[in-house]
Design a protein around this motif. Structure first.
Motif, short mmCIF file in Angstrom:
data_model
loop_
_atom_site.label_atom_id
_atom_site.label_comp_id
_atom_site.label_asym_id
_atom_site.label_seq_id
_atom_site.Cartn_x
_atom_site.Cartn_y
_atom_site.Cartn_z
N GLN A 1 9.93 39.88 -11.24
CA GLN A 1 10.90 38.78 -11.14
C GLN A 1 10.74 38.01 -9.83
N ASN A 2 10.56 38.73 -8.75
CA ASN A 2 10.45 38.10 -7.44
C ASN A 2 9.26 37.14 -7.37
N LEU A 3 8.07 37.61 -7.75
CA LEU A 3 6.88 36.77 -7.63
C LEU A 3 6.85 35.66 -8.69
N ALA A 4 7.29 35.96 -9.91
CA ALA A 4 7.27 34.94 -10.96
C ALA A 4 8.11 33.73 -10.55
N MET A 5 9.27 33.97 -9.98
CA MET A 5 10.14 32.87 -9.58
C MET A 5 9.66 32.23 -8.28
N ASP A 6 9.24 33.05 -7.34
CA ASP A 6 8.83 32.54 -6.03
C ASP A 6 7.61 31.62 -6.14
N ILE A 7 6.60 32.05 -6.86
CA ILE A 7 5.38 31.25 -6.98
C ILE A 7 5.63 29.99 -7.82
N ALA A 8 6.47 30.13 -8.86
CA ALA A 8 6.79 28.95 -9.68
C ALA A 8 7.48 27.88 -8.84
N VAL A 9 8.39 28.29 -7.98
CA VAL A 9 9.08 27.34 -7.11
C VAL A 9 8.10 26.73 -6.11
N GLU A 10 7.24 27.55 -5.52
CA GLU A 10 6.26 27.03 -4.57
C GLU A 10 5.32 26.03 -5.23
N ARG A 11 4.94 26.30 -6.47
CA ARG A 11 4.05 25.36 -7.18
C ARG A 11 4.78 24.06 -7.50
N SER A 12 6.04 24.18 -7.94
CA SER A 12 6.80 22.99 -8.32
C SER A 12 7.09 22.11 -7.11
N GLU A 13 7.36 22.73 -5.97
CA GLU A 13 7.71 21.97 -4.78
C GLU A 13 6.49 21.47 -4.01
N PHE B 1 5.06 54.80 -8.70
CA PHE B 1 5.50 53.69 -7.84
C PHE B 1 4.36 52.70 -7.61
N VAL B 2 3.19 53.20 -7.25
CA VAL B 2 2.06 52.31 -6.93
C VAL B 2 1.60 51.54 -8.17
N LEU B 3 1.41 52.25 -9.27
CA LEU B 3 0.97 51.58 -10.50
C LEU B 3 2.04 50.60 -10.99
N GLY B 4 3.30 51.03 -10.92
CA GLY B 4 4.38 50.20 -11.43
C GLY B 4 4.58 48.93 -10.64
N ILE B 5 4.63 49.03 -9.34
CA ILE B 5 4.93 47.84 -8.55
C ILE B 5 3.72 46.90 -8.48
N THR B 6 2.51 47.46 -8.48
CA THR B 6 1.32 46.59 -8.47
C THR B 6 1.17 45.85 -9.79
N GLY B 7 1.34 46.56 -10.90
CA GLY B 7 1.27 45.91 -12.20
C GLY B 7 2.36 44.86 -12.37
N SER B 8 3.57 45.19 -11.92
CA SER B 8 4.68 44.23 -12.02
C SER B 8 4.38 42.97 -11.21
N ALA B 9 3.83 43.15 -10.01
CA ALA B 9 3.52 41.99 -9.17
C ALA B 9 2.46 41.10 -9.83
N LEU B 10 1.43 41.70 -10.39
CA LEU B 10 0.37 40.90 -11.04
C LEU B 10 0.90 40.19 -12.27
N LEU B 11 1.76 40.84 -13.04
CA LEU B 11 2.35 40.18 -14.20
C LEU B 11 3.29 39.06 -13.76
N GLY B 12 3.95 39.23 -12.63
CA GLY B 12 4.79 38.16 -12.10
C GLY B 12 3.96 36.95 -11.71
N VAL B 13 2.81 37.18 -11.10
CA VAL B 13 1.90 36.07 -10.76
C VAL B 13 1.48 35.33 -12.03
N ALA B 14 1.16 36.10 -13.07
CA ALA B 14 0.73 35.47 -14.33
C ALA B 14 1.86 34.66 -14.95
N LEU B 15 3.08 35.21 -14.98
CA LEU B 15 4.20 34.49 -15.60
C LEU B 15 4.61 33.26 -14.81
N SER B 16 4.28 33.22 -13.53
CA SER B 16 4.69 32.08 -12.69
C SER B 16 4.08 30.76 -13.16
#
Length: 281
Positions: free
Chosen positions: A91-103, A164-179
């Motif tokens: 959630q953090n990266l998907a929203m953060d990168i989308a906002v950075e791209r839009s702005e 923890f490592v697999l979960g947070i890394t995979g979540s971050a990469l999926l957030g980048v993709a959804l952004s």
């Protein structure tokens, strides 16, 4: 002011140096954002406290016959830790990168020496640091404020580490993709939050996973949060609670395979979809 900012920029231009500099910048920006700090960093802690107050007034709780009663804090702690991984990464990266791209922030970064590798290193580094701090704070809150007991078996903590490592890394990469999906900064919340919220309800974060219909359990198994939550349940719940899982036992091999597959999927999708600017801009 300009001279100071220039002095803060690393003199070296290697991707690693730029990535470390970007990580520090991202962490500072993260903790300066009040809404991100509450709805991403503190939200699982607040929810654990709320569930403990609402459902824990009568003492320990036995969710099903044949398993020992435990405190509500201990019962919900695994789900909140898994939700923290999803919120910090996805959630953090998907929203953060989308906002950075839009702005237009990404477009401006694209014209600087900052490479995509260093940019991603900064984002992943920020997620790793904030996710670790969130987990530590969540565990400390559960123990010192709610009286939860933590496991003492080193093998359990080893499982916690790789989940923890697999979960947070995979979540971050999926957030980048959804952004890449939200077309504007305003639509980022509408696109990302419902996905994260539904996943939390069907993956055993807020509701007991064994009480969900079989078809919904099978559907939830297609997504990584269900596996993160099951891995965390193995670590923090008594061993006898394994009978409540979908396979009536702890399926750690399934957890490792599912999270590894989603990590690779996230890496491929983020590599394919990431653009400094939208193609249709």
């Amino acid at each position: 002011m300009t001279a100071t900012a220039g002095a803060d920029r690393p003199a070296l231009r290697s991707p690693i140096t730029l990535g470390l500099w970007r990580t520090r910048f991202e962490i500072v920006q993260y903790f300066r954002s009040g809404d991100t700090l509450f709805f991403t960093f503190l939200f699982p802690i607040a929810m654990l406290g709320l569930f403990s107050v609402v459902f824990g007034a009568d003492g320990e709780y036995q969710p099903a016959p044949g398993v020992p009663a435990i405190s509500v804090a201990e019962l919900y702690l695994p789900g909140m830790l898994a939700a923290g991984l999803l919120l910090s990464g996805f959630q953090n990266l998907a929203m953060d990168i989308a906002v950075e791209r839009s702005e237009g922030t990404l477009k401006r970064l694209g014209g600087t020496p900052l490479s995509p590798v260093s940019y991603f290193a900064g984002k992943i580094g920020q997620v790793g640091v904030t996710g670790t701090l969130q987990a530590i704070l969540l565990l400390a809150f559960a123990v010192f404020a709610l009286g939860a007991q933590l496991p003492t078996d080193p093998e359990k903590w080893a499982v916690f580490a790789w989940v923890f490592v697999l979960g947070i890394t995979g979540s971050a990469l999926l957030g980048v993709a959804l952004s890449s999906v939200p077309r504007t900064a305003k639509s980022a919340t509408a696109v990302v939050v419902p996905i994260a919220l539904v996943l939390q309800f069907i993956s055993g974060v807020y509701l007991f996973f064994f009480q969900l219909p079989d078809w919904l359990q099978n559907f939830a198994s297609l997504f990584p949060l269900k596996w993160m939550a099951e891995g965390m349940r193995y670590v923090f719940l008594p061993d006898s609670y394994g009978v409540l899982e979908q396979t009536e036992d702890w399926n750690l091999a399934g957890v490792a395979i599912a999270l590894s597959v989603w990590l690779v999927v996230g890496l491929v999708l983020s590599r394919i979809t990431f653009r400094w600017i939208r193609r249709d801009a």
